[in-house]
Design a protein around this motif. Structure first.
Motif, PDB file in Angstrom:
ATOM      1  N   GLY A  53      42.269  31.462  27.816  1.00 50.91           N
ATOM      2  CA  GLY A  53      43.701  31.617  28.031  1.00 50.91           C
ATOM      3  C   GLY A  53      44.053  32.588  29.137  1.00 50.91           C
ATOM      4  N   GLY A  54      43.035  33.148  29.807  1.00 51.28           N
ATOM      5  CA  GLY A  54      43.286  34.088  30.891  1.00 51.28           C
ATOM      6  C   GLY A  54      43.392  35.519  30.400  1.00 51.28           C
ATOM      7  N   CYS A  55      43.226  36.469  31.295  1.00 52.76           N
ATOM      8  CA  CYS A  55      43.321  37.886  30.938  1.00 52.76           C
ATOM      9  C   CYS A  55      44.372  38.564  31.809  1.00 52.76           C
ATOM     10  CB  CYS A  55      41.967  38.581  31.094  1.00 52.76           C
ATOM     11  SG  CYS A  55      41.429  38.798  32.802  1.00 52.76           S
ATOM     12  N   ARG A  56      44.785  39.737  31.371  1.00 52.65           N
ATOM     13  CA  ARG A  56      45.838  40.482  32.065  1.00 52.65           C
ATOM     14  C   ARG A  56      45.394  40.902  33.465  1.00 52.65           C
ATOM     15  NH1 ARG A  56      50.316  43.869  31.546  1.00 52.65           N
ATOM     16  NH2 ARG A  56      50.169  45.809  32.737  1.00 52.65           N
ATOM     17  N   ASN A  57      44.147  41.349  33.611  1.00 47.68           N
ATOM     18  CA  ASN A  57      43.680  41.833  34.904  1.00 47.68           C
ATOM     19  C   ASN A  57      43.701  40.726  35.955  1.00 47.68           C
ATOM     20  OD1 ASN A  57      43.246  44.452  34.010  1.00 47.68           O
ATOM     21  ND2 ASN A  57      41.119  44.063  33.432  1.00 47.68           N
ATOM     22  N   CYS A  58      43.267  39.532  35.572  1.00 48.40           N
ATOM     23  CA  CYS A  58      43.277  38.418  36.525  1.00 48.40           C
ATOM     24  C   CYS A  58      44.697  37.980  36.861  1.00 48.40           C
ATOM     25  CB  CYS A  58      42.469  37.250  35.956  1.00 48.40           C
ATOM     26  SG  CYS A  58      40.677  37.558  35.920  1.00 48.40           S
ATOM     27  N   LEU A  59      45.590  38.056  35.878  1.00 43.66           N
ATOM     28  CA  LEU A  59      46.990  37.718  36.148  1.00 43.66           C
ATOM     29  C   LEU A  59      47.612  38.724  37.111  1.00 43.66           C
ATOM     30  CD1 LEU A  59      49.520  36.028  35.582  1.00 43.66           C
ATOM     31  CD2 LEU A  59      49.981  37.515  33.615  1.00 43.66           C
ATOM     32  N   LEU A  60      47.341  40.012  36.906  1.00 44.50           N
ATOM     33  CA  LEU A  60      47.854  41.035  37.819  1.00 44.50           C
ATOM     34  C   LEU A  60      47.334  40.816  39.228  1.00 44.50           C
ATOM     35  CD1 LEU A  60      47.487  44.263  35.619  1.00 44.50           C
ATOM     36  CD2 LEU A  60      49.625  43.215  36.352  1.00 44.50           C
ATOM     37  N   ARG A  61      46.058  40.510  39.341  1.00 47.56           N
ATOM     38  CA  ARG A  61      45.471  40.301  40.662  1.00 47.56           C
ATOM     39  C   ARG A  61      46.069  39.082  41.347  1.00 47.56           C
ATOM     40  NH1 ARG A  61      40.841  41.149  39.141  1.00 47.56           N
ATOM     41  NH2 ARG A  61      39.937  39.084  38.899  1.00 47.56           N
ATOM     42  N   ASP A  62      46.306  38.026  40.573  1.00 53.04           N
ATOM     43  CA  ASP A  62      46.881  36.808  41.142  1.00 53.04           C
ATOM     44  C   ASP A  62      48.312  37.048  41.620  1.00 53.04           C
ATOM     45  OD1 ASP A  62      47.061  34.143  41.882  1.00 53.04           O
ATOM     46  OD2 ASP A  62      47.780  33.515  39.922  1.00 53.04           O
ATOM     47  N   VAL A  63      49.123  37.706  40.792  1.00 49.73           N
ATOM     48  CA  VAL A  63      50.518  37.975  41.176  1.00 49.73           C
ATOM     49  C   VAL A  63      50.573  38.912  42.375  1.00 49.73           C
ATOM     50  CG1 VAL A  63      52.679  39.035  40.421  1.00 49.73           C
ATOM     51  CG2 VAL A  63      51.418  37.535  38.864  1.00 49.73           C
ATOM     52  N   SER A  64      49.732  39.942  42.372  1.00 48.28           N
ATOM     53  CA  SER A  64      49.713  40.878  43.496  1.00 48.28           C
ATOM     54  C   SER A  64      49.328  40.174  44.791  1.00 48.28           C
ATOM     55  CB  SER A  64      48.740  42.020  43.196  1.00 48.28           C
ATOM     56  OG  SER A  64      48.693  42.940  44.271  1.00 48.28           O
TER      57      SER A  64
END
Length: 301
Positions: free
Chosen positions: A125-136
């Motif tokens: 389901g994805g992790c917070r760190n990868c989501l932050l990196r993608d949005v950034s």
């Protein structure tokens, strides 16, 4: 496997380059209009004494007139917090609005692709760190100087140690000054708590899911919400955990932090050197001794 490299520390309680609008000062080192208006919220002290029957009359043993007066003060307190919080949320500059719009767009694009986790141990389901990196990364592609920030603080007599990761953007304001804008992708959840009073939940309902704003505005919001949490806990006769205290919440976004160098989400981290061919132990001798050996297919009739 994605790699993130620490490139430097930003002591936001000291760092203040020329032209910066005071957005990275730690609480107490700068005095703004919002701090002057809300100065009495410091650490939430003084709030329980002036609001409600928190003393000997908690069980309703006092006189009816005293209980009635306590209820009036209680309602006045929560109404005041509601108005203050709404006023701060409405106070948004054109720069903040533009970054918020692009952040929400980046989130929509990221979610349309689907949850992706490229950590050594991928999270379903994805992790917070990868989501932050993608949005950034998407914000950088949109033209913003965006970084992932990791704050880390030591244990003190008041609060435990901890760490938190979020995004920030350095941009030029309309006054041609450098401004630091903080982005928290799950802001409302940071202040939610179980068994909260309806008055406190009413404040939390006003909070956006994604916070985008300057540090000074965030600092004032933290004062209001932590003071309200302390009041709510005392009204419900519950212990307030140290992770909900004013100093702890400030340390998450307004303390010393490290910026993480931007790395593409799908970077493998391998060098450009040609990988060596691997041979099975069963065929090692054949490959070594008969390098020119070729096998031809024979058609069987």
């Amino acid at each position: 496997m994605a790699k993130m490299t620490m490139v430097g520390k930003i002591p936001t309680d000291r760092w203040n380059p020329a032209g910066l609008e005071g957005d990275v000062e730690f609480a107490g080192e700068g005095v703004s209009l919002a701090d002057m208006v809300l100065g009495f919220f410091e650490e939430g002290e003084g709030l329980p004494e002036r609001c409600g029957n928190d003393g000997e009359n908690e069980d309703g043993d006092g006189e009816d007139g005293q209980n009635s007066g306590g209820e009036v003060e209680k309602k006045a307190f929560w109404l005041e917090q509601d108005q203050l919080l709404k006023g701060i949320l409405c106070r948004s500059s054109s720069l903040e609005s533009r970054i918020r719009h692009d952040t929400e767009q980046a989130l929509r694009e990221s979610r349309s692709v689907g949850p992706v986790c490229v950590c050594p141990r991928p999270v379903t389901g994805g992790c917070r760190n990868c989501l932050l990196r993608d949005v950034s990364e998407r914000l950088r592609n949109a033209g913003f100087e965006s970084h992932i920030c990791k704050s880390k603080w030591r244990r003190s007599p008041d609060i435990p140690s901890g760490e938190h990761t979020y995004i920030d953007v350095m941009a030029t304001s309309a006054k041609k000054a450098m401004v630091r804008v903080i982005i928290e992708l799950d802001f409302r959840a940071e202040f939610e708590m179980a068994r909260a009073s309806p008055e406190y939940n009413g404040l939390i309902d006003h909070l956006p899911q994604v916070f985008v704003g300057k540090a000074e505005r965030l600092r004032t919001m933290i004062k209001i919400l932590c003071g309200a949490a302390k009041k709510c806990m005392k009204e419900n006769k519950m212990h307030m955990g140290p992770w909900r205290k004013h100093k702890y919440m400030e340390a998450k976004w307004l303390g010393t932090c490290e910026r993480i160098a931007p790395v593409p989400l799908f970077s493998t981290g391998f060098s450009d050197r040609q990988r060596k061919l691997k041979a099975s132990m069963l065929t090692f001798d054949l490959v070594e001794k008969l390098p020119s050996l070729h096998c031809t297919a024979v058609e069987v009739v």
